[in-house]
Design an enzyme around this catalytic site. Sequence first.
Site, PDB file in Angstrom:
ATOM      1  CE1 TYR A  15     -61.893   4.284 -14.812  1.00  0.00           C
ATOM      2  CE2 TYR A  15     -63.054   5.653 -16.408  1.00  0.00           C
ATOM      3  CZ  TYR A  15     -62.953   4.478 -15.689  1.00  0.00           C
ATOM      4  OH  TYR A  15     -63.897   3.502 -15.842  1.00  0.00           O
ATOM      5  CG  ASP A  63     -59.844   2.763 -11.682  1.00  0.00           C
ATOM      6  OD1 ASP A  63     -59.038   1.812 -11.650  1.00  0.00           O
ATOM      7  OD2 ASP A  63     -61.042   2.619 -11.983  1.00  0.00           O
ATOM      8  CG  HIS A  84     -63.007   1.962  -7.507  1.00  0.00           C
ATOM      9  ND1 HIS A  84     -61.769   1.560  -7.977  1.00  0.00           N
ATOM     10  CD2 HIS A  84     -63.882   1.707  -8.507  1.00  0.00           C
ATOM     11  CE1 HIS A  84     -61.898   1.098  -9.208  1.00  0.00           C
ATOM     12  NE2 HIS A  84     -63.173   1.177  -9.558  1.00  0.00           N
TER      13      HIS A  84
END
Length: 263
Positions: free
Chosen positions: A108, A150, A254
């Site tokens: 992330y 991400d 998302h």
Amino acid sequence: MVTVATWNINSVRLRMPIVQRFLTEQSPDVLCLQEIKCQEDQFPYEAFHALGYEHFAVHGQKGYHGVATVSRVPIREFSRHDWQDNGEARHVGVELPDHQGMIVENVYVPAGGDEPDREINVKFGQKLDFLERMTRWADKVDRPTLIVGDFNIAPLESDVWNHKQLLKVVSHTPIEVESLQRFMDAHGWADIGRQHIPDPQRYYSWWSYRAKDWQANDRGRRLDHMWASPELAKQATGHRVHEDARGWTQPSDHVPLVTEFTL
């Protein structure tokens, strides 16, 4: 065949109902979650067990960040890197011992704040430094590796709803795109998403909560990625973007991505 999914879930406990729906409908072998927003002892293990996902690697943190990899095939935690260099839970890596020792890295990347200038925005500088540390790590990768998560960067013009309008918006600025390209070059990563949905086709994985009608406005960005080391990339046989999940009840901003491999 092994299928791997990635999803920034934006609080796993809050959104467990849509995680359950996704796992029931799609049944990936491995699911990599970002922004779980809970400590390891608060993770909803029992809900995953009930769905047949009995293997876990959870790197949690109170209230913020956090990553987790859950699996219905055996996994072994392989690594935890502090690419943020401040103790934040933003990475966990696992090995799939029954699938040629494949490594799945779940990451992330920091969002980077609002101003794309490290002199006035500490968070933007931290994001660029994070990417630099990832790049140094990638230069030494020597196993079949998939890195997912991400990345908080939409690198291509077709990865955003309006390239010109977003050139000065964090996630699509030239300096971020260049930093991500250096990371790609460090190991020769293959962008699995674009391998199966070639540029310049539209490809988004995130839509802001601020839009009243995300589908009508369709102001998306491709912030989520699945990149494979060169030999592993050749074994990727399918890739899907589950846009419909953005319209589920109490959704994440998302959506999940899924890649299939024949090993």
